[in-house]
Structure formats: C-alpha cells, structure tokens
Scaffold this active site. Structure first.
Site, PDB file in Angstrom:
ATOM      1  N   ASN A   9      64.732 -41.142 -51.145  1.00  0.00           N
ATOM      2  CA  ASN A   9      64.911 -41.570 -49.755  1.00  0.00           C
ATOM      3  C   ASN A   9      64.196 -42.909 -49.593  1.00  0.00           C
ATOM      4  O   ASN A   9      62.970 -42.952 -49.564  1.00  0.00           O
ATOM      5  CB  ASN A   9      64.302 -40.512 -48.816  1.00  0.00           C
ATOM      6  CG  ASN A   9      64.289 -40.961 -47.365  1.00  0.00           C
ATOM      7  OD1 ASN A   9      64.919 -41.957 -47.008  1.00  0.00           O
ATOM      8  ND2 ASN A   9      63.580 -40.215 -46.536  1.00  0.00           N
ATOM      9  N   LYS A  11      64.173 -44.762 -47.040  1.00  0.00           N
ATOM     10  CA  LYS A  11      63.786 -45.006 -45.641  1.00  0.00           C
ATOM     11  C   LYS A  11      64.211 -46.427 -45.226  1.00  0.00           C
ATOM     12  O   LYS A  11      65.232 -46.916 -45.700  1.00  0.00           O
ATOM     13  CB  LYS A  11      62.288 -44.791 -45.456  1.00  0.00           C
ATOM     14  CG  LYS A  11      61.815 -43.448 -46.001  1.00  0.00           C
ATOM     15  CD  LYS A  11      60.465 -43.086 -45.518  1.00  0.00           C
ATOM     16  CE  LYS A  11      60.009 -41.826 -46.203  1.00  0.00           C
ATOM     17  NZ  LYS A  11      58.870 -41.222 -45.558  1.00  0.00           N
ATOM     18  N   HIS A  95      65.266 -34.950 -41.152  1.00  0.00           N
ATOM     19  CA  HIS A  95      63.999 -35.430 -41.730  1.00  0.00           C
ATOM     20  C   HIS A  95      62.940 -35.423 -40.638  1.00  0.00           C
ATOM     21  O   HIS A  95      63.243 -35.679 -39.465  1.00  0.00           O
ATOM     22  CB  HIS A  95      64.195 -36.845 -42.278  1.00  0.00           C
ATOM     23  CG  HIS A  95      63.041 -37.314 -43.106  1.00  0.00           C
ATOM     24  ND1 HIS A  95      61.876 -37.776 -42.555  1.00  0.00           N
ATOM     25  CD2 HIS A  95      62.877 -37.375 -44.458  1.00  0.00           C
ATOM     26  CE1 HIS A  95      61.035 -38.106 -43.530  1.00  0.00           C
ATOM     27  NE2 HIS A  95      61.626 -37.873 -44.691  1.00  0.00           N
ATOM     28  N   GLU A  97      60.818 -37.435 -39.783  1.00  0.00           N
ATOM     29  CA  GLU A  97      60.730 -38.684 -39.004  1.00  0.00           C
ATOM     30  C   GLU A  97      61.820 -38.728 -37.932  1.00  0.00           C
ATOM     31  O   GLU A  97      61.608 -39.273 -36.852  1.00  0.00           O
ATOM     32  CB  GLU A  97      60.791 -39.895 -39.952  1.00  0.00           C
ATOM     33  CG  GLU A  97      59.495 -40.030 -40.735  1.00  0.00           C
ATOM     34  CD  GLU A  97      59.629 -40.689 -42.097  1.00  0.00           C
ATOM     35  OE1 GLU A  97      60.635 -41.378 -42.347  1.00  0.00           O
ATOM     36  OE2 GLU A  97      58.709 -40.493 -42.927  1.00  0.00           O
ATOM     37  N   GLU A 167      59.814 -30.000 -46.749  1.00  0.00           N
ATOM     38  CA  GLU A 167      58.955 -31.179 -46.703  1.00  0.00           C
ATOM     39  C   GLU A 167      57.817 -30.938 -45.714  1.00  0.00           C
ATOM     40  O   GLU A 167      57.991 -31.172 -44.501  1.00  0.00           O
ATOM     41  CB  GLU A 167      59.752 -32.400 -46.241  1.00  0.00           C
ATOM     42  CG  GLU A 167      60.872 -32.784 -47.168  1.00  0.00           C
ATOM     43  CD  GLU A 167      61.117 -34.285 -47.139  1.00  0.00           C
ATOM     44  OE1 GLU A 167      60.945 -34.919 -48.183  1.00  0.00           O
ATOM     45  OE2 GLU A 167      61.435 -34.829 -46.063  1.00  0.00           O
ATOM     46  N   GLY A 173      54.420 -39.119 -47.308  1.00  0.00           N
ATOM     47  CA  GLY A 173      53.870 -40.473 -47.267  1.00  0.00           C
ATOM     48  C   GLY A 173      52.356 -40.519 -47.142  1.00  0.00           C
ATOM     49  O   GLY A 173      51.787 -41.571 -46.858  1.00  0.00           O
ATOM     50  N   SER A 212      55.114 -36.607 -51.068  1.00  0.00           N
ATOM     51  CA  SER A 212      54.257 -37.260 -52.058  1.00  0.00           C
ATOM     52  C   SER A 212      54.462 -36.709 -53.467  1.00  0.00           C
ATOM     53  O   SER A 212      53.507 -36.546 -54.221  1.00  0.00           O
ATOM     54  CB  SER A 212      52.783 -37.165 -51.640  1.00  0.00           C
ATOM     55  OG  SER A 212      52.590 -37.821 -50.394  1.00  0.00           O
TER      56      SER A 212
END
Ligand code: PEP
Length: 258
Positions: A9, A11, A95, A97, A167, A173, A212
């Site tokens: 991904n 992003k 996701h 985010e 996730e 991240g 991560s």
C-alpha cells in the site's frame, strides 16, 4: 495449502519516475520467486502506468479505495470500473486511515465491498483495533464488529473471493508490530467467525497481517498458521525491504502446482 499474498500500500506517495524505477526493480526481484502472489496499490494517478510496468510479471495492481457508486455526480471519487479500466484487479477497503480520517463507517465499507465484487474487483477488507481498544480488552468485539457488517450486507460469499487484512491501528506506520501470537490470535478469531457461516470459505479466505511488517519480522509473522500474507505500507516503498518480505513469503509458501 496456502499461497501467500504480499500486498503493498503506497498510500499518498510516489511519482511517475519513482513508480517506474520501483516497478522495474520489483519485476526483476520477484521473477525467481514462486508460490506467492504480489500486489501493489499505488495512488490512482499511477495505477495505469504501474499496471503496464508490471504486466509481464506476477505482480497485480489495485486501488487503495473506491467509491461505492458505479458512476455519476461524485466529484473526486473513483469507481470500481475505473480501477479495472486502469488495469487494477483489487482494491483495499476500510483501511483505518479511511475509517478515522474520512469518517467511513461499516455500512459504507460494506457497500464498497459489494460494489467491488459486483464489478469484478477483489476487495481487501481491513479491520483492526486502536491501542485504547486493545488496552481496554475490546479487540475481539471491535474486529468482529467491523467484519460482521460486511458479512451481513454482502453475504459470506463475499469472502470466497474477498481478502481480509487484520491491521491493528496501533501498529500501522508506528514501527510497533503485533507479536506473532497476538496476530495469530486475531487471525484465528476472524477465521472462526467465517467458519461459523461457511467452513469452506473460511479455510480458503486469505487473511493478511498489516502493521509495520518489515524484513526482520515478516518471517515469524508469516509462519503463523492463520497468517496468509501481509499488507505492507512503509516497507513497500523500498524495493529491498519489499523484496525481502516477498522472499520470506516465498520461502514459506507451497510450490505452485499445475
Ligand atoms: C498500511 O498502511 O496498511 C500499513 C500496514 O502500513 P505500515 O506497514 O507502514 O505499518
């Protein structure tokens, strides 16, 4: 037996030149690898170029999101058909985010899963708990609370094609990673929930770990029984790191048959 999927991904990162250079390295780097599937999800603006650049390899491409509508007055949005037209076969959905920064709720994510499947895109549905939710002992209820609406709205059949990515939000991240045991526990929970509806689909559905994942922790995560691959953010932008994870997956995957 399993064939692991490593999905990158990107992003909101990348340019034409960066993407083409990275794809060149990835195409040659994955060429000797067998028993894995590899996917990269660049920003929409790069999807067509990236799809062409990897077309001679095992690497597939996808979007990071789609709109749930087929077409129309939805300024700024991109549909499943548009992703397919640009060469994509998959799309990440839900996701964290998107959930946190853009307020996407479970119902909308389920509508996107439906749109993806009905237009021939494979959805990768992300679920995961925040740090507070984990520390409060709510991981299971949060993860199942995100999964159940998709099953409810789209049917368990959605996961005969669809993929799930666990996730943990606190690991995305941040450099923090779920331990292999923590990840396996949630992956097993997800698979058991799928099995409550359909044992066959549960056995075949790929459940990826994301948060991560790096070359130095990929092997032990991918060794877990219910971890069928990884969704990789930061490390997918570095060819050495991403290829090292692909190699770790290939070392653990069954040889391709036929
Ligand atoms: C992600 O963005 O889905 C992700 C897992 O990112 P990272 O690997 O950087 O934690």
């Amino acid at each position: 037996m399993r064939k692991l999927l490593i999905a990158g991904n990107w992003k909101m990162n990348g340019s034409q030149s960066m993407a083409l250079a990275l794809c060149r390295d990835l195409v040659s780097g994955v060429a000797p690898l067998t028993g894995i599937d590899v996917l990269i999800c660049p920003p929409f603006t790069l999807l067509h170029r990236v799809s062409e650049a990897v077309s001679s390899s095992i690497i597939a491409t996808g979007a990071q999101d789609i709109d749930e509508h087929e077409k129309g007055a939805f300024t700024g949005q991109v549909s499943a058909d548009m992703v397919r037209d640009a060469g994509g076969s998959h799309t990440i959905l839900g996701h964290s985010e998107r959930r946190v920064l853009y307020g996407e709720n479970d119902e909308r994510i389920a509508a996107k899963v439906h749109a993806a499947l009905s237009r021939g895109l494979i959805p990768i549905v992300c679920v995961g708990e925040s740090r507070e939710q984990r520390e409060g002992g709510h991981t299971d209820e949060v993860v199942l609370g995100q999964l159940d609406p998709v099953i409810g709205q789209c049917g368990i059949g959605a996961f005969s094609k669809g993929i799930i990515a666990y996730e943990p939000v606190w690991a995305i991240g941040t450099g923090l990673t779920a331990t292999p045991d923590q990840a396996q526990e949630v992956h097993s929970l997800i698979r058991r929930r799928l099995a409550d509806h359909d044992a066959d689909i549960a056995a075949r559905c790929r459940i990826l770990y994301g948060g991560s994942m790096k070359p130095d922790n990929a092997a032990e995560l991918l060794d877990q029984l219910d971890i069928d691959g990884g969704l990789i953010g930061g490390a997918s932008l570095n060819e050495d790191d991403f290829l090292a994870i692909c190699r770790a997956a290939a070392d653990r995957a069954v040889p391709k048959s036929g």
